[in-house]
Write a protein that holds these residues in place. Sequence first.
Motif, PDB file in Angstrom:
ATOM      1  N   LEU A 191     -16.282 -27.264 -30.018  1.00 14.23           N
ATOM      2  CA  LEU A 191     -15.762 -25.955 -30.428  1.00 14.23           C
ATOM      3  C   LEU A 191     -15.271 -25.108 -29.255  1.00 14.23           C
ATOM      4  O   LEU A 191     -14.759 -24.000 -29.459  1.00 14.23           O
ATOM      5  CB  LEU A 191     -16.857 -25.167 -31.158  1.00 14.23           C
ATOM      6  N   ALA A 192     -15.405 -25.623 -28.032  1.00 15.68           N
ATOM      7  CA  ALA A 192     -15.220 -24.790 -26.839  1.00 15.68           C
ATOM      8  C   ALA A 192     -13.870 -24.089 -26.786  1.00 15.68           C
ATOM      9  O   ALA A 192     -13.784 -22.912 -26.468  1.00 15.68           O
ATOM     10  CB  ALA A 192     -15.435 -25.624 -25.580  1.00 15.68           C
ATOM     11  N   ALA A 193     -12.804 -24.801 -27.088  1.00 14.42           N
ATOM     12  CA  ALA A 193     -11.464 -24.207 -27.021  1.00 14.42           C
ATOM     13  C   ALA A 193     -11.018 -23.646 -28.374  1.00 14.42           C
ATOM     14  O   ALA A 193      -9.835 -23.373 -28.574  1.00 14.42           O
ATOM     15  CB  ALA A 193     -10.457 -25.238 -26.524  1.00 14.42           C
ATOM     16  N   ASP A 194     -11.984 -23.484 -29.300  1.00 13.12           N
ATOM     17  CA  ASP A 194     -11.727 -22.937 -30.632  1.00 13.12           C
ATOM     18  C   ASP A 194     -10.631 -23.712 -31.368  1.00 13.12           C
ATOM     19  O   ASP A 194      -9.658 -23.130 -31.861  1.00 13.12           O
ATOM     20  CB  ASP A 194     -11.347 -21.456 -30.542  1.00 13.12           C
ATOM     21  N   PRO A 195     -10.793 -25.044 -31.486  1.00 14.65           N
ATOM     22  CA  PRO A 195      -9.763 -25.837 -32.172  1.00 14.65           C
ATOM     23  C   PRO A 195      -9.797 -25.587 -33.673  1.00 14.65           C
ATOM     24  O   PRO A 195     -10.861 -25.318 -34.246  1.00 14.65           O
ATOM     25  CB  PRO A 195     -10.194 -27.278 -31.855  1.00 14.65           C
ATOM     26  N   PRO A 196      -8.664 -25.693 -34.342  1.00 10.34           N
ATOM     27  CA  PRO A 196      -8.652 -25.498 -35.793  1.00 10.34           C
ATOM     28  C   PRO A 196      -9.245 -26.678 -36.559  1.00 10.34           C
ATOM     29  O   PRO A 196      -9.624 -26.539 -37.713  1.00 10.34           O
ATOM     30  CB  PRO A 196      -7.163 -25.343 -36.118  1.00 10.34           C
ATOM     31  N   VAL A 197      -9.310 -27.852 -35.897  1.00  9.72           N
ATOM     32  CA  VAL A 197      -9.751 -29.083 -36.558  1.00  9.72           C
ATOM     33  C   VAL A 197     -10.894 -29.701 -35.767  1.00  9.72           C
ATOM     34  O   VAL A 197     -10.875 -29.716 -34.527  1.00  9.72           O
ATOM     35  CB  VAL A 197      -8.591 -30.097 -36.667  1.00  9.72           C
ATOM     36  N   MET A 198     -11.883 -30.229 -36.496  1.00 10.19           N
ATOM     37  CA  MET A 198     -12.963 -30.989 -35.871  1.00 10.19           C
ATOM     38  C   MET A 198     -13.072 -32.342 -36.555  1.00 10.19           C
ATOM     39  O   MET A 198     -13.056 -32.434 -37.785  1.00 10.19           O
ATOM     40  CB  MET A 198     -14.297 -30.245 -35.976  1.00 10.19           C
ATOM     41  N   LEU A 199     -13.187 -33.389 -35.741  1.00 10.95           N
ATOM     42  CA  LEU A 199     -13.427 -34.739 -36.224  1.00 10.95           C
ATOM     43  C   LEU A 199     -14.846 -35.125 -35.828  1.00 10.95           C
ATOM     44  O   LEU A 199     -15.242 -34.963 -34.670  1.00 10.95           O
ATOM     45  CB  LEU A 199     -12.428 -35.725 -35.615  1.00 10.95           C
ATOM     46  N   MET A 200     -15.618 -35.656 -36.788  1.00 11.65           N
ATOM     47  CA  MET A 200     -17.024 -35.963 -36.536  1.00 11.65           C
ATOM     48  C   MET A 200     -17.318 -37.371 -37.027  1.00 11.65           C
ATOM     49  O   MET A 200     -17.179 -37.662 -38.210  1.00 11.65           O
ATOM     50  CB  MET A 200     -17.928 -34.938 -37.219  1.00 11.65           C
ATOM     51  N   ASP A 201     -17.700 -38.249 -36.104  1.00 10.71           N
ATOM     52  CA  ASP A 201     -17.946 -39.656 -36.423  1.00 10.71           C
ATOM     53  C   ASP A 201     -19.446 -39.926 -36.428  1.00 10.71           C
ATOM     54  O   ASP A 201     -20.074 -40.021 -35.371  1.00 10.71           O
ATOM     55  CB  ASP A 201     -17.245 -40.550 -35.392  1.00 10.71           C
TER      56      ASP A 201
END
Length: 360
Positions: A156-166
Motif C-alpha cells: 500500500l506504500a505508494a497508494d496504488p489503486p489495485v492490489m494483487l494478493m497470492d
Amino acid sequence: MTGAMIRLDRVSKHYPGQQAPAVAELSLDIAAGEIVVLLGPSGCGKTTTLRLINRLIEPTSGRVLLDGEDVTRADPDQLRRRIGYVIQQVGLFPHLTVADNIGLIPRTLGWDKRRVRERVDTLLDLVGLEPATFRRRYPKELSGGQQQRVGVARALAADPPVMLMDEPFGAIDPITRERLQDEFLDLQAKIRKTIVLVTHDVTEAVKLGDRIALFGEQARIAQYDTPAAILAAPADDFVASFIGSGAAIRGLRLLPVGSLPLDPVEVLTGDHDAGAVGADSADGPERALLVGADGTPRRWLRPAGRPGLAVVGADQSRYDALDAMLRARDDTALVVDAAGAPLGTVSWSAIARESPGEPS
C-alpha cells in the motif's frame, strides 16, 4: 470500459514446450473497489492470471486493461507502482528494517525522507502495528502474522489503486489467519482498493470475496458470481463438487444475525437471583438477563441453570451465532448492539428456520 478497473480480454498464456495453454481465452471484468477472488484447484491458472495483470509474465495473446489502459503498452516499472503485490511468503527483504521495507517504493519514486517516514508510520498504524515499536525491527524479529501485516503495508506504500494478493494468508496458522482475514476486511472498508486475491480455500473465498471467479482447467471460468449465488446455485456439477458439502453452513457466514427477528429479553441490574425474577415463569419474556452497572451482560437469570452466555453482535454472522451457542452449550444467543447493549435473543431453531438450505 463499463466501470471495470481491470479487464482481461481473451487473454491466453502458452508456455513453450507445453501442449495446452496455462490460460486460455480468459475474459474477466473486475469492478473498482471490489475484492474478486480467483478460486480453483492447483494448476488451474490462478497465479498465472495474477501475474499477467502486472506483467510479471507477458500474455501470449489478448489484452489486459487497467483503468482503460492496455498494460502491455505501459512501462513495466511504472505499471507495478500502480499495483500493490502481496505473496504467501511475504517476500520482505531480510537485511532491511520494517520501515525500510515499507518505504522502498516511495523512495524509488523520489519522495523526501520526511514524507516517507510519515507514510510508513501511517501504514503501520493502519495495519495494527505500533510504529515506535516496529519500525526499526527486522523481519526475523516478527511473527508470521506481523510479517504479513508489513507485507500488506508495503503493497500500500505508494497508494496504488489495485492490489494483487497470492495466497496471502496461506502460510499462517488457522487462528492467526482468521484474525488477519477479519482485519483485512476492516482495512478494505477504509481504503476501498480493487483487490484480486488468489486462494484454493472455499471458506476463505466466501468470507473475503465480493465476487468469486471459480476456475476450471486453463483458467476457464466455471462460474463468476457473488459468494451467496455460488453457494445457493452452483452453475454445474464441477462447481457443486468443488464447493463440496456444507454449502448451507458456509452461506451462514454471509448473513448477519441482526437481520433475523429477535425474541425479547428482560434486562435486570443489581443483585438478583433466578427466584427473584420468577425462574421459568410463564410471565414476561422467556429469558431474563443480569447486566452490570455498565450495561455489560453477565449471566442468565431465567431460565435457571444455563451453563454459559452466548453473546454475538448484531453485525456478526449467523455462523458466529451458532458458534457462540456451541461454546456456551446453549441453544440461544444474546444479540447486542455496537455498544454491547442487549437487543434480544436468537435461537438455534430460528437460524435454521430463517436461513437458506442446501442447494438441490
